[in-house]
Design a protein around this motif. Structure first.
Motif, PDB file in Angstrom:
ATOM      1  N   LEU A 131      14.299  -9.520 -28.020  1.00  0.00           N
ATOM      2  CA  LEU A 131      13.603  -8.552 -27.170  1.00  0.00           C
ATOM      3  C   LEU A 131      12.092  -8.622 -27.288  1.00  0.00           C
ATOM      4  O   LEU A 131      11.378  -8.131 -26.407  1.00  0.00           O
ATOM      5  CB  LEU A 131      14.062  -7.128 -27.511  1.00  0.00           C
ATOM      6  CG  LEU A 131      15.509  -6.759 -27.181  1.00  0.00           C
ATOM      7  CD1 LEU A 131      15.752  -5.285 -27.483  1.00  0.00           C
ATOM      8  CD2 LEU A 131      15.824  -7.047 -25.725  1.00  0.00           C
ATOM      9  N   THR A 132      11.601  -9.197 -28.358  1.00  0.00           N
ATOM     10  CA  THR A 132      10.140  -9.246 -28.531  1.00  0.00           C
ATOM     11  C   THR A 132       9.473 -10.076 -27.444  1.00  0.00           C
ATOM     12  O   THR A 132       8.258  -9.974 -27.247  1.00  0.00           O
ATOM     13  CB  THR A 132       9.780  -9.836 -29.908  1.00  0.00           C
ATOM     14  OG1 THR A 132      10.293 -11.172 -30.013  1.00  0.00           O
ATOM     15  CG2 THR A 132      10.362  -8.973 -31.024  1.00  0.00           C
ATOM     16  N   LYS A 133      10.278 -10.857 -26.725  1.00  0.00           N
ATOM     17  CA  LYS A 133       9.724 -11.669 -25.642  1.00  0.00           C
ATOM     18  C   LYS A 133       9.530 -10.860 -24.365  1.00  0.00           C
ATOM     19  O   LYS A 133       8.887 -11.325 -23.424  1.00  0.00           O
ATOM     20  CB  LYS A 133      10.645 -12.853 -25.366  1.00  0.00           C
ATOM     21  CG  LYS A 133      10.755 -13.829 -26.536  1.00  0.00           C
ATOM     22  CD  LYS A 133      11.684 -14.985 -26.201  1.00  0.00           C
ATOM     23  CE  LYS A 133      11.786 -15.957 -27.371  1.00  0.00           C
ATOM     24  NZ  LYS A 133      12.693 -17.099 -27.073  1.00  0.00           N
ATOM     25  N   LEU A 134      10.084  -9.656 -24.335  1.00  0.00           N
ATOM     26  CA  LEU A 134       9.908  -8.817 -23.157  1.00  0.00           C
ATOM     27  C   LEU A 134       8.506  -8.218 -23.130  1.00  0.00           C
ATOM     28  O   LEU A 134       7.970  -7.820 -24.159  1.00  0.00           O
ATOM     29  CB  LEU A 134      10.929  -7.678 -23.152  1.00  0.00           C
ATOM     30  CG  LEU A 134      12.407  -8.052 -22.995  1.00  0.00           C
ATOM     31  CD1 LEU A 134      13.262  -6.786 -23.011  1.00  0.00           C
ATOM     32  CD2 LEU A 134      12.644  -8.820 -21.705  1.00  0.00           C
ATOM     33  N   ARG A 135       7.948  -8.147 -21.946  1.00  0.00           N
ATOM     34  CA  ARG A 135       6.609  -7.584 -21.784  1.00  0.00           C
ATOM     35  C   ARG A 135       6.540  -6.138 -22.260  1.00  0.00           C
ATOM     36  O   ARG A 135       5.546  -5.693 -22.823  1.00  0.00           O
ATOM     37  CB  ARG A 135       6.221  -7.672 -20.306  1.00  0.00           C
ATOM     38  CG  ARG A 135       4.853  -7.088 -19.962  1.00  0.00           C
ATOM     39  CD  ARG A 135       4.622  -7.095 -18.473  1.00  0.00           C
ATOM     40  NE  ARG A 135       5.615  -6.281 -17.783  1.00  0.00           N
ATOM     41  CZ  ARG A 135       5.690  -6.199 -16.447  1.00  0.00           C
ATOM     42  NH1 ARG A 135       4.880  -6.924 -15.690  1.00  0.00           N
ATOM     43  NH2 ARG A 135       6.600  -5.418 -15.893  1.00  0.00           N
ATOM     44  N   ILE A 136       7.641  -5.415 -22.066  1.00  0.00           N
ATOM     45  CA  ILE A 136       7.647  -3.995 -22.365  1.00  0.00           C
ATOM     46  C   ILE A 136       7.956  -3.712 -23.828  1.00  0.00           C
ATOM     47  O   ILE A 136       7.890  -2.558 -24.271  1.00  0.00           O
ATOM     48  CB  ILE A 136       8.692  -3.295 -21.451  1.00  0.00           C
ATOM     49  CG1 ILE A 136       8.518  -1.768 -21.490  1.00  0.00           C
ATOM     50  CG2 ILE A 136      10.120  -3.665 -21.869  1.00  0.00           C
ATOM     51  CD1 ILE A 136       7.196  -1.286 -20.989  1.00  0.00           C
ATOM     52  N   ASN A 142      13.145   2.727 -28.827  1.00  0.00           N
ATOM     53  CA  ASN A 142      14.214   2.332 -29.743  1.00  0.00           C
ATOM     54  C   ASN A 142      14.752   0.959 -29.329  1.00  0.00           C
ATOM     55  O   ASN A 142      15.740   0.864 -28.592  1.00  0.00           O
ATOM     56  CB  ASN A 142      15.339   3.377 -29.732  1.00  0.00           C
ATOM     57  CG  ASN A 142      16.314   3.194 -30.880  1.00  0.00           C
ATOM     58  OD1 ASN A 142      16.400   2.132 -31.488  1.00  0.00           O
ATOM     59  ND2 ASN A 142      17.055   4.245 -31.182  1.00  0.00           N
ATOM     60  N   PRO A 143      14.109  -0.120 -29.792  1.00  0.00           N
ATOM     61  CA  PRO A 143      14.522  -1.470 -29.383  1.00  0.00           C
ATOM     62  C   PRO A 143      15.984  -1.773 -29.685  1.00  0.00           C
ATOM     63  O   PRO A 143      16.641  -2.492 -28.931  1.00  0.00           O
ATOM     64  CB  PRO A 143      13.589  -2.372 -30.199  1.00  0.00           C
ATOM     65  CG  PRO A 143      12.398  -1.525 -30.486  1.00  0.00           C
ATOM     66  CD  PRO A 143      12.918  -0.146 -30.654  1.00  0.00           C
ATOM     67  N   GLY A 144      16.519  -1.217 -30.780  1.00  0.00           N
ATOM     68  CA  GLY A 144      17.906  -1.481 -31.126  1.00  0.00           C
ATOM     69  C   GLY A 144      18.870  -0.994 -30.057  1.00  0.00           C
ATOM     70  O   GLY A 144      19.869  -1.643 -29.750  1.00  0.00           O
ATOM     71  N   GLN A 145      18.568   0.181 -29.479  1.00  0.00           N
ATOM     72  CA  GLN A 145      19.422   0.714 -28.422  1.00  0.00           C
ATOM     73  C   GLN A 145      19.257  -0.060 -27.120  1.00  0.00           C
ATOM     74  O   GLN A 145      20.219  -0.244 -26.366  1.00  0.00           O
ATOM     75  CB  GLN A 145      19.103   2.193 -28.204  1.00  0.00           C
ATOM     76  CG  GLN A 145      19.516   3.084 -29.363  1.00  0.00           C
ATOM     77  CD  GLN A 145      21.019   3.245 -29.455  1.00  0.00           C
ATOM     78  OE1 GLN A 145      21.692   3.567 -28.477  1.00  0.00           O
ATOM     79  NE2 GLN A 145      21.568   3.008 -30.639  1.00  0.00           N
ATOM     80  N   VAL A 146      18.058  -0.541 -26.856  1.00  0.00           N
ATOM     81  CA  VAL A 146      17.839  -1.375 -25.671  1.00  0.00           C
ATOM     82  C   VAL A 146      18.625  -2.682 -25.810  1.00  0.00           C
ATOM     83  O   VAL A 146      19.194  -3.190 -24.843  1.00  0.00           O
ATOM     84  CB  VAL A 146      16.337  -1.646 -25.471  1.00  0.00           C
ATOM     85  CG1 VAL A 146      16.108  -2.686 -24.373  1.00  0.00           C
ATOM     86  CG2 VAL A 146      15.603  -0.349 -25.137  1.00  0.00           C
ATOM     87  N   ARG A 147      18.649  -3.221 -27.020  1.00  0.00           N
ATOM     88  CA  ARG A 147      19.445  -4.436 -27.274  1.00  0.00           C
ATOM     89  C   ARG A 147      20.897  -4.203 -26.886  1.00  0.00           C
ATOM     90  O   ARG A 147      21.526  -5.039 -26.224  1.00  0.00           O
ATOM     91  CB  ARG A 147      19.362  -4.816 -28.753  1.00  0.00           C
ATOM     92  CG  ARG A 147      20.318  -5.936 -29.152  1.00  0.00           C
ATOM     93  CD  ARG A 147      20.352  -6.141 -30.653  1.00  0.00           C
ATOM     94  NE  ARG A 147      21.075  -5.091 -31.359  1.00  0.00           N
ATOM     95  CZ  ARG A 147      22.402  -5.084 -31.528  1.00  0.00           C
ATOM     96  NH1 ARG A 147      23.147  -6.036 -30.997  1.00  0.00           N
ATOM     97  NH2 ARG A 147      22.983  -4.110 -32.200  1.00  0.00           N
ATOM     98  N   MET A 148      21.440  -3.064 -27.283  1.00  0.00           N
ATOM     99  CA  MET A 148      22.839  -2.758 -26.966  1.00  0.00           C
ATOM    100  C   MET A 148      23.047  -2.655 -25.462  1.00  0.00           C
ATOM    101  O   MET A 148      24.025  -3.189 -24.925  1.00  0.00           O
ATOM    102  CB  MET A 148      23.246  -1.464 -27.663  1.00  0.00           C
ATOM    103  CG  MET A 148      23.248  -1.557 -29.179  1.00  0.00           C
ATOM    104  SD  MET A 148      23.403   0.052 -30.003  1.00  0.00           S
ATOM    105  CE  MET A 148      25.036   0.530 -29.487  1.00  0.00           C
ATOM    106  N   TYR A 149      22.131  -1.988 -24.768  1.00  0.00           N
ATOM    107  CA  TYR A 149      22.266  -1.815 -23.322  1.00  0.00           C
ATOM    108  C   TYR A 149      22.173  -3.155 -22.596  1.00  0.00           C
ATOM    109  O   TYR A 149      22.958  -3.432 -21.680  1.00  0.00           O
ATOM    110  CB  TYR A 149      21.201  -0.847 -22.825  1.00  0.00           C
ATOM    111  CG  TYR A 149      21.248  -0.606 -21.329  1.00  0.00           C
ATOM    112  CD1 TYR A 149      22.454  -0.317 -20.695  1.00  0.00           C
ATOM    113  CD2 TYR A 149      20.092  -0.671 -20.559  1.00  0.00           C
ATOM    114  CE1 TYR A 149      22.493  -0.101 -19.320  1.00  0.00           C
ATOM    115  CE2 TYR A 149      20.128  -0.445 -19.196  1.00  0.00           C
ATOM    116  CZ  TYR A 149      21.333  -0.172 -18.578  1.00  0.00           C
ATOM    117  OH  TYR A 149      21.373   0.050 -17.222  1.00  0.00           O
ATOM    118  N   ARG A 150      21.229  -4.004 -23.021  1.00  0.00           N
ATOM    119  CA  ARG A 150      21.049  -5.297 -22.348  1.00  0.00           C
ATOM    120  C   ARG A 150      22.224  -6.254 -22.592  1.00  0.00           C
ATOM    121  O   ARG A 150      22.304  -7.311 -21.976  1.00  0.00           O
ATOM    122  CB  ARG A 150      19.745  -5.962 -22.795  1.00  0.00           C
ATOM    123  CG  ARG A 150      18.508  -5.325 -22.210  1.00  0.00           C
ATOM    124  CD  ARG A 150      17.248  -6.102 -22.560  1.00  0.00           C
ATOM    125  NE  ARG A 150      16.935  -7.139 -21.578  1.00  0.00           N
ATOM    126  CZ  ARG A 150      17.101  -8.431 -21.770  1.00  0.00           C
ATOM    127  NH1 ARG A 150      17.630  -8.880 -22.918  1.00  0.00           N
ATOM    128  NH2 ARG A 150      16.753  -9.297 -20.849  1.00  0.00           N
TER     129      ARG A 150
END
Length: 483
Positions: A131-136, A142-150
């Motif tokens: 996810l660190t490659k995402l602009r946002i 909460n990057p961990g939760q975004v990881r789960m959603y993606r």
């Protein structure tokens, strides 16, 4: 000039007639051949082939689209992590069916050596994108939760989407009852936009997050047509809601922006509860159990086993008949004034009094709200019965010990007492104590799945002084009163 050429000689006129006649004959031959191809052509992928005059019938894939939904039409997206996989692996393998179920468990990091080679009894694993490659990324709450959603997006990008009708999201501690899930999703048109899930059991959780959200651990399903629309805009939605803390709330926001509301399905359970949930499971609604979640925050389902053993034990019964799993059946033994309540495949209760179904369908409050929520009522999204020491209202409790199938589809489940009730007999039953009963045998003539929403009835056979009572499940008679 043209007139002069047309009428100049009889020979010219005869040539013209011949040409017209030849053209008519050619057209007739062409139409005949085209009609033959029109009628006989059967194997192609579109309405027209390379020949624009060639008709092609609909392909078999169109008939598959209209066929009943089965297990192969569902892709599971399981959000996991390397740290949790060691003790949650057994939860997943209890319901996963190698070579039948399809999907992946998505991990935050590559599996460590202790998990390699990867077990064939588990879903294939995938490592989530960085996810660190995402602009946002710097703005994510909460990057961990975004990881789960993606993981939904990343699952779609893996390909192998042929015949996928539903994408089902869950956690690595979500227990799915797959046969019941297939039946549930089969009631909906996967060609339309559907977001199917359930609320939390805790009022406060729904208040804090949303009453219009499908909780991710309990599991929610997205129709494939909705997935196709969601995936291209998912990252822009994540950017729009970068402040959101949990993945299932993020999902509900993104779907709301597409115009899709939650379709609530009973039987999907987040289990935002603490402690002993046997009261809930012993009075499960008359809907097929779809999922259970949060096993790390509740007591083992069966008191004599640890959590992994409990889940495996429950799934032994589910292998025989998922449609009846946890379904409550109530009947009476009039000579003793006893009420029997059976939660098939899980527990059985004896009450030393005649208690109507309108009361027993309410779960006993053996559990509490999550510890991080207030204990001020109202606490739950359903009515409950308070625990009591009144011997006419407190049950004798038995848990499933074994299950076996005999000839003619006769299934016997045995429920054993795990501890004494330690109360005086109920005077309303003329002091007919059930203390001597140590085991209840439940007989089921299982020939077809139980219809969702329809209750079943039962009869009790008991000889005074014996330590075993027999209960026979059957269809209810017209107008039969369960009281």
């Amino acid at each position: 000039m043209l007139q002069n050429i047309r009428y100049k000689t009889p020979h010219g006129a005869s040539c013209k007639t011949f040409a017209v006649s030849s053209l008519i004959i050619f057209i007739l031959i062409f139409c005949t051949l085209s009609y033959t191809q029109f009628c006989n052509k059967s194997n192609s992928v579109g309405l027209f082939g390379s020949n624009p005059f060639e008709f092609i019938r609909p392909t078999s894939s169109q008939s598959v689209t209209n066929s009943p939904t089965n297990i192969s039409h569902i892709r599971f997206v399981i959000a996991g992590s390397v740290n949790s996989w060691k003790h949650r692996k057994s939860y997943i393998e209890a319901w996963w069916r190698p070579n039948e179920t399809r999907g992946n468990v998505f991990l935050d990091l590559p599996p460590t050596q202790e998990f390699l080679p990867w077990s064939s009894a588990s879903p294939p694993y995938q490592i989530n994108e960085n996810l660190t490659k995402l602009r946002i990324y710097p703005k994510l709450a909460n990057p961990g939760q975004v990881r789960m959603y993606r993981s939904i997006l990343e699952s779609f990008r893996l390909g192998d989407n042929k015949d996928v009708r539903w994408c089902v999201m869950g956690d690595d501690d979500s227990l799915f009852f797959v046969d019941n899930l297939v039946e549930l999703l089969g009631k909906y048109d996967h060609n339309k936009y559907y977001y199917i899930g359930a609320n939390s059991e805790a009022i406060r959780a729904n208040y804090d997050f949303s009453f219009d959200m499908g909780y991710g651990g309990a599991g929610y399903a997205l129709s494939y047509s909705l997935i196709e629309t969601l995936v291209p805009m998912m990252d822009s939605c994540i950017e729009r809601y970068s402040y959101v803390w949990v993945s299932d709330q993020l999902s509900s926001f993104c779907l709301a922006d597409i115009g899709v509301a939650l379709t609530i399905a009973k039987g999907i359970h987040q289990i935002d509860l603490d402690g002993d949930i046997s009261g809930l499971l012993s009075s499960h609604p008359q809907y097929p159990i779809i999922t259970l979640h949060h096993f790390d925050f509740i007591n083992p389902l069966y008191p004599s086993k640890n959590q992994a053993e409990s889940i495996s034990h429950m799934m032994e019964a589910a292998k025989f008949d998922q449609s009846r799993m946890l379904q409550q059946t109530i009947c009476y033994h009039r000579p003793t004034n006893w009420t029997f309540s059976v939660s098939w495949g899980y527990s059985a209760h004896i009450y030393e009094n005649i208690i109507p179904r309108s009361v027993l369908r309410k779960p006993l409050e053996t559990f509490g709200p999550p510890s991080y929520y207030s204990k001020t009522p109202p606490l739950f999204m359903f009515n409950t019965r308070k625990l009591t020491d009144n011997p006419c209202e407190a049950p004798h409790v038995f848990f499933m010990d074994s299950i076996k199938k005999l000839e003619d589809n006769l299934v016997i489940t045995t429920y054993n007492r795990t501890s004494p009730r330690n109360l005086q007999p109920c005077s309303a039953s003329a002091n007919h104590s059930a203390d001597s009963i140590t085991q209840i045998q439940v007989f089921l003539q299982s020939t077809k799945r139980k219809e969702a929403g329809r209750i079943e009835c039962c009869d009790v056979e008991y000889v005074d002084g014996m330590n075993v009572a027999d209960v026979k499940l059957r269809s209810c008679l017209n107008g039969e009163l369960i009281a």
